[in-house]
Scaffold this motif. Sequence first.
Motif, mmCIF file in Angstrom:
data_model
loop_
_atom_site.group_PDB
_atom_site.id
_atom_site.type_symbol
_atom_site.label_atom_id
_atom_site.label_comp_id
_atom_site.label_asym_id
_atom_site.label_seq_id
_atom_site.Cartn_x
_atom_site.Cartn_y
_atom_site.Cartn_z
ATOM 1 N N GLN A 37 -62.777 -91.314 13.252
ATOM 2 C CA GLN A 37 -63.459 -92.609 13.258
ATOM 3 C C GLN A 37 -63.858 -92.984 14.676
ATOM 4 N N ARG A 38 -65.045 -93.543 14.840
ATOM 5 C CA ARG A 38 -65.536 -93.890 16.168
ATOM 6 C C ARG A 38 -64.835 -95.137 16.684
ATOM 7 N N MET A 39 -64.356 -95.019 17.925
ATOM 8 C CA MET A 39 -63.631 -96.107 18.565
ATOM 9 C C MET A 39 -64.043 -96.163 20.038
ATOM 10 N N TYR A 40 -63.582 -97.209 20.731
ATOM 11 C CA TYR A 40 -63.765 -97.292 22.180
ATOM 12 C C TYR A 40 -62.404 -97.203 22.851
ATOM 13 N N ARG A 41 -62.349 -96.471 23.973
ATOM 14 C CA ARG A 41 -61.106 -96.367 24.722
ATOM 15 C C ARG A 41 -61.384 -96.601 26.204
ATOM 16 N N PHE A 42 -60.398 -97.173 26.883
ATOM 17 C CA PHE A 42 -60.503 -97.443 28.305
ATOM 18 C C PHE A 42 -60.336 -96.142 29.080
ATOM 19 N N ILE A 43 -61.297 -95.812 29.962
ATOM 20 C CA ILE A 43 -61.212 -94.575 30.738
ATOM 21 C C ILE A 43 -61.131 -94.841 32.244
ATOM 22 N N GLY A 44 -61.135 -96.126 32.641
ATOM 23 C CA GLY A 44 -60.976 -96.431 34.052
ATOM 24 C C GLY A 44 -61.981 -97.451 34.548
ATOM 25 N N VAL A 45 -61.867 -97.782 35.821
ATOM 26 C CA VAL A 45 -62.791 -98.693 36.483
ATOM 27 C C VAL A 45 -63.616 -97.874 37.471
ATOM 28 N N PRO B 196 -67.573 -103.573 40.323
ATOM 29 C CA PRO B 196 -66.821 -102.556 39.580
ATOM 30 C C PRO B 196 -67.076 -102.669 38.079
ATOM 31 N N ARG B 197 -67.115 -101.524 37.420
ATOM 32 C CA ARG B 197 -67.371 -101.472 35.984
ATOM 33 C C ARG B 197 -66.095 -101.066 35.244
ATOM 34 N N ILE B 198 -65.540 -101.989 34.484
ATOM 35 C CA ILE B 198 -64.391 -101.679 33.628
ATOM 36 C C ILE B 198 -64.963 -100.965 32.412
ATOM 37 N N THR B 199 -64.643 -99.675 32.291
ATOM 38 C CA THR B 199 -65.410 -98.805 31.406
ATOM 39 C C THR B 199 -64.633 -98.386 30.158
ATOM 40 N N PHE B 200 -65.291 -98.550 29.020
ATOM 41 C CA PHE B 200 -64.750 -98.147 27.721
ATOM 42 C C PHE B 200 -65.740 -97.169 27.099
ATOM 43 N N ALA B 201 -65.286 -95.945 26.857
ATOM 44 C CA ALA B 201 -66.161 -94.912 26.314
ATOM 45 C C ALA B 201 -65.992 -94.808 24.808
ATOM 46 N N GLN B 202 -67.082 -94.496 24.150
ATOM 47 C CA GLN B 202 -67.013 -94.288 22.707
ATOM 48 C C GLN B 202 -66.337 -92.946 22.442
ATOM 49 N N SER B 203 -65.294 -92.967 21.616
ATOM 50 C CA SER B 203 -64.520 -91.768 21.323
ATOM 51 C C SER B 203 -64.249 -91.715 19.828
ATOM 52 N N SER B 204 -63.312 -90.857 19.418
ATOM 53 C CA SER B 204 -62.911 -90.827 18.012
ATOM 54 C C SER B 204 -61.397 -90.772 17.937
ATOM 55 N N ASN B 205 -60.842 -91.350 16.858
ATOM 56 C CA ASN B 205 -59.394 -91.279 16.673
ATOM 57 C C ASN B 205 -59.049 -90.011 15.897
ATOM 58 N N SER B 206 -57.795 -89.873 15.494
ATOM 59 C CA SER B 206 -57.352 -88.640 14.845
ATOM 60 C C SER B 206 -58.022 -88.398 13.497
ATOM 61 N N PHE B 207 -58.617 -89.435 12.905
ATOM 62 C CA PHE B 207 -59.310 -89.271 11.629
ATOM 63 C C PHE B 207 -60.821 -89.136 11.806
ATOM 64 N N LYS C 58 -72.280 -94.770 26.006
ATOM 65 C CA LYS C 58 -72.087 -93.550 25.237
ATOM 66 C C LYS C 58 -72.187 -92.410 26.242
ATOM 67 N N LEU C 59 -71.068 -91.753 26.466
ATOM 68 C CA LEU C 59 -70.988 -90.740 27.511
ATOM 69 C C LEU C 59 -71.095 -89.333 26.948
ATOM 70 N N SER C 60 -71.566 -88.442 27.790
ATOM 71 C CA SER C 60 -71.523 -87.019 27.477
ATOM 72 C C SER C 60 -70.545 -86.370 28.441
ATOM 73 N N ILE C 61 -69.988 -85.277 28.023
ATOM 74 C CA ILE C 61 -68.996 -84.573 28.834
ATOM 75 C C ILE C 61 -69.645 -83.374 29.514
ATOM 76 N N MET C 62 -69.351 -83.213 30.788
ATOM 77 C CA MET C 62 -69.744 -81.990 31.488
ATOM 78 C C MET C 62 -68.539 -81.059 31.451
ATOM 79 N N LYS C 63 -68.587 -80.071 30.584
ATOM 80 C CA LYS C 63 -67.475 -79.132 30.414
ATOM 81 C C LYS C 63 -67.930 -77.737 30.818
ATOM 82 N N ASP C 64 -67.258 -77.183 31.818
ATOM 83 C CA ASP C 64 -67.607 -75.859 32.328
ATOM 84 C C ASP C 64 -69.083 -75.784 32.711
ATOM 85 N N GLY C 65 -69.576 -76.887 33.266
ATOM 86 C CA GLY C 65 -70.955 -76.915 33.740
ATOM 87 C C GLY C 65 -71.986 -77.109 32.655
ATOM 88 N N LYS C 66 -71.534 -77.381 31.416
ATOM 89 C CA LYS C 66 -72.468 -77.539 30.305
ATOM 90 C C LYS C 66 -72.396 -78.959 29.755
#
Length: 299
Positions: A257-265, A244-255, A196-204
Motif C-alpha cells: 500500500q502506498r504511504m509516506y515516510r520521513f526520510i530526513g531534512v 530546509p525541507r522536511i521531506t516525506f517520500a512516497q513508499s509502500s508498506n509490507s502489503f 515522488k522520488l526515484s532511486i539511483m541504484k548502482d548508477g541506474k
Amino acid sequence: MLDAKRDYIIKTLSRTNRKDYENYVVNAIWNRLARLDIQPVTQQYVKRSDGRYALVDLFFPQLNFGIECDESYHKVNIDHDTKRELTMLEMLGTVQETEDFILRRVDVDDSLESIEKQVNAIVDEINTLLNSKEVNEWNINERPVAIVNRQGSLSVIDNVRFRTIVEVAECFGKYYKGMQQCYFKLDQENMIWCPKLSIMKDGKNISTGSRDWINYLSDDWERITETRENINLIGSIEEQSRKPRITFAQSSNSFGQRMYRFIGVYQFSESESNHNLRVYKRISTKISYVNNKLVLESI
C-alpha cells in the motif's frame, strides 16, 4: 464486528503460506510469544549498512528485531525476492539496518529438534528484550500524529507511515482538508516536501518523479537532485527557497500500500546547483519539538 488487529495478523502470517519452512518458523515464533502487544511484519525488506537490500521473513518493528530462515536453496542461490530489481516504492519502504538492529537466522536444513531449539532460543531472546525495555504497545488504530506526539520526535528509522499528505501536515499542527500540494510552508524557517522520488541504484534510475519533475535520491539517501524533462521550466536559482525541507517520500508498506515516510531534512546546495539541476543535501535524520520549537537532529 471489525477487528483490525485480527485481520492484520491473519493476513500477515498468511504471506508465508507458500514457503513451507518459513511458514513453520514464523508461525512457531509468533504463537510461542503469545503477545498481542507487539506487531509482526513478514517479508520485510531491510536496507543493509552496505547499501544492499535483504528480505527478512519476520520482523518486529518495536524491537528492531528480524528473523531470516536459511535453507539450502537460499545458501546456494540468491533468493528470487532479493535478486530481482526492487521497485522505488519498495526501496523507500525498507527498514534501515542500524547499530541496534538485531538479526537472527534459523537453519531450517537441520533436524526438527534443532529447528525447535533455534526457535525457542529466539523466543526467549525476544521475551528478554520485552521484559528489559519499555516498549509501546502496538495499537493498530493509533493515528500517525498520535504516535509522533507520544514520541515527541520523528526519525528516519521510525516505523511511522502516513497515508496522505493531509496526515503529514496534521503531524505538524496544520489542518488542510483535501491537501494535495506536495510542497508547502510549515513556518518561517521550514518547508514540508512530499515528492515522488526515484532511486539511483548502482548508477541506474529505477523510476521517475511526478509529471515532468525528475527527483533522484542517492543510494545512501544523503542527496536529492531535482530537474525537469523540460529544463526551461525549472526556474532560476534565485526563485529557489533556501529553507530546509522536511521531506516525506512516497513508499509502500509490507502489503504494497502506498504511504509516506520521513526520510530526513534536506537543504538546498547552491554551490552544487545550476540552472538545469538543483541539489539538496540531507542535514538531519531526526526532528523533535523543544519548547514548541522545531529542532533538527541526527540519529
